[in-house]
Design a protein around this motif. Sequence first.
Motif, PDB file in Angstrom:
ATOM      1  N   LEU A  81       0.832  -1.203   0.000  1.00  0.00           N
ATOM      2  CA  LEU A  81       0.000   0.000   0.000  1.00  0.00           C
ATOM      3  C   LEU A  81       0.864   1.250   0.000  1.00  0.00           C
ATOM      4  N   TYR A  82       1.900   1.262   0.833  1.00  0.00           N
ATOM      5  CA  TYR A  82       2.795   2.422   0.892  1.00  0.00           C
ATOM      6  C   TYR A  82       3.480   2.671  -0.445  1.00  0.00           C
ATOM      7  N   LEU A  83       4.005   1.614  -1.057  1.00  0.00           N
ATOM      8  CA  LEU A  83       4.715   1.770  -2.322  1.00  0.00           C
ATOM      9  C   LEU A  83       3.779   2.198  -3.442  1.00  0.00           C
ATOM     10  N   GLN A  84       2.574   1.653  -3.466  1.00  0.00           N
ATOM     11  CA  GLN A  84       1.632   2.020  -4.527  1.00  0.00           C
ATOM     12  C   GLN A  84       1.111   3.445  -4.362  1.00  0.00           C
ATOM     13  N   LEU A  85       0.862   3.848  -3.131  1.00  0.00           N
ATOM     14  CA  LEU A  85       0.464   5.235  -2.903  1.00  0.00           C
ATOM     15  C   LEU A  85       1.604   6.193  -3.249  1.00  0.00           C
ATOM     16  N   GLY A  86       2.824   5.799  -2.915  1.00  0.00           N
ATOM     17  CA  GLY A  86       3.976   6.622  -3.274  1.00  0.00           C
ATOM     18  C   GLY A  86       4.123   6.778  -4.772  1.00  0.00           C
ATOM     19  N   GLN A  87       3.896   5.703  -5.492  1.00  0.00           N
ATOM     20  CA  GLN A  87       3.975   5.768  -6.956  1.00  0.00           C
ATOM     21  C   GLN A  87       2.886   6.677  -7.517  1.00  0.00           C
TER      22      GLN A  87
ATOM     23  N   ALA B 134       1.057   9.270   4.259  1.00  0.00           N
ATOM     24  CA  ALA B 134       1.713   9.432   5.555  1.00  0.00           C
ATOM     25  C   ALA B 134       1.310   8.321   6.515  1.00  0.00           C
ATOM     26  N   ILE B 135       0.031   7.965   6.508  1.00  0.00           N
ATOM     27  CA  ILE B 135      -0.446   6.882   7.369  1.00  0.00           C
ATOM     28  C   ILE B 135       0.184   5.559   6.956  1.00  0.00           C
ATOM     29  N   ALA B 136       0.238   5.311   5.636  1.00  0.00           N
ATOM     30  CA  ALA B 136       0.796   4.055   5.127  1.00  0.00           C
ATOM     31  C   ALA B 136       2.276   3.937   5.457  1.00  0.00           C
ATOM     32  N   GLU B 137       2.997   5.068   5.439  1.00  0.00           N
ATOM     33  CA  GLU B 137       4.423   5.016   5.753  1.00  0.00           C
ATOM     34  C   GLU B 137       4.652   4.611   7.203  1.00  0.00           C
TER      35      GLU B 137
ATOM     36  N   ALA C 271       2.830   2.634   8.902  1.00  0.00           N
ATOM     37  CA  ALA C 271       2.509   1.217   9.059  1.00  0.00           C
ATOM     38  C   ALA C 271       3.454   0.306   8.286  1.00  0.00           C
ATOM     39  N   ALA C 272       4.209   0.866   7.339  1.00  0.00           N
ATOM     40  CA  ALA C 272       5.087   0.057   6.499  1.00  0.00           C
ATOM     41  C   ALA C 272       6.314  -0.403   7.277  1.00  0.00           C
ATOM     42  N   PRO C 273       6.951  -1.496   6.831  1.00  0.00           N
ATOM     43  CA  PRO C 273       8.186  -1.946   7.489  1.00  0.00           C
ATOM     44  C   PRO C 273       9.250  -0.848   7.466  1.00  0.00           C
ATOM     45  N   ALA C 274      10.054  -0.791   8.502  1.00  0.00           N
ATOM     46  CA  ALA C 274      11.069   0.259   8.613  1.00  0.00           C
ATOM     47  C   ALA C 274      12.005   0.278   7.413  1.00  0.00           C
ATOM     48  N   ALA C 275      12.244  -0.894   6.811  1.00  0.00           N
ATOM     49  CA  ALA C 275      13.205  -0.989   5.710  1.00  0.00           C
ATOM     50  C   ALA C 275      12.756  -0.242   4.465  1.00  0.00           C
ATOM     51  N   VAL C 276      11.448  -0.017   4.304  1.00  0.00           N
ATOM     52  CA  VAL C 276      10.980   0.643   3.083  1.00  0.00           C
ATOM     53  C   VAL C 276      10.505   2.067   3.338  1.00  0.00           C
ATOM     54  N   ARG C 277      10.449   2.496   4.585  1.00  0.00           N
ATOM     55  CA  ARG C 277      10.000   3.856   4.860  1.00  0.00           C
ATOM     56  C   ARG C 277      10.969   4.875   4.259  1.00  0.00           C
TER      57      ARG C 277
END
Length: 244
Positions: free
Chosen positions: A8-14, A84-87, A89-95
């Motif tokens: 979700l974080y990566l797709q919203l970022g894209q 911002a919310i998705a970040e 919740a995302a794993p620390a490695a991809v934030r």
Amino acid sequence: MTLDPESLYLQLGQLAETMPDLSRAGDWSTPDGQRWLGRLGALVESRGSINDTATVSASTQFLGGSTHDFNAQTIKAILFRLLAIAELAAPAAVRGRFITAGDALGALGAVSKVFGTAKQDLLLIDAYADHVLITDFVISAPERVQIRILGANKESRKAALKPAVDRWAQQFGTTRPLSVRVAPAAALHDRLILIDGVDVWSIGQSFNGVAKSSHTSLMKADPDLAEQKIIAYGLIWDNATPLA
């Protein structure tokens, strides 16, 4: 379908990176713009928020009308709030992989995290590589890691690189080994970070313009694609010309 926090974080970022111009005369009404709005609506719906889903749907429907500016701003606000919310919740490695426009410090931090994973070799591919790549980004690479830069064989680019390379050698010597080669610009289709001949990251903009005027992101390639890129750019590096 419910997406995992990382996806979700990566797709919203894209989506934030590729957001069309939502101004009244912008390209939101083109086929690509409409596809973008459809993807946004689907992602918002996947989160299960009835209010956000309804708001995005209504705002999209009334773009182009008398309340266009309000609706465009609403769409942007919801997207960046959800990002911002998705970040969080995302794993620390991809934030931090999504970099907002104007966030120079965030850009440096995101790139530094990737550089910091290198143990032996760091190969940077950027047709527009110049002194900024060295002074602003390469400085964050770990000591004793071999740093290689593959840029375009253009006189203006080489002229911008050479003084920075010379100063680097004078200051760091063998503690931070740096070598630069140039190849035909047409051969450098990507902007990449290759780590230890194993991992490959793509960056959405050239290093000298990252986050200056538009959003961008760092994306890690899947193993199959990474292997292809490593082989292809390894061959280009072998046949490239050392910076003189």
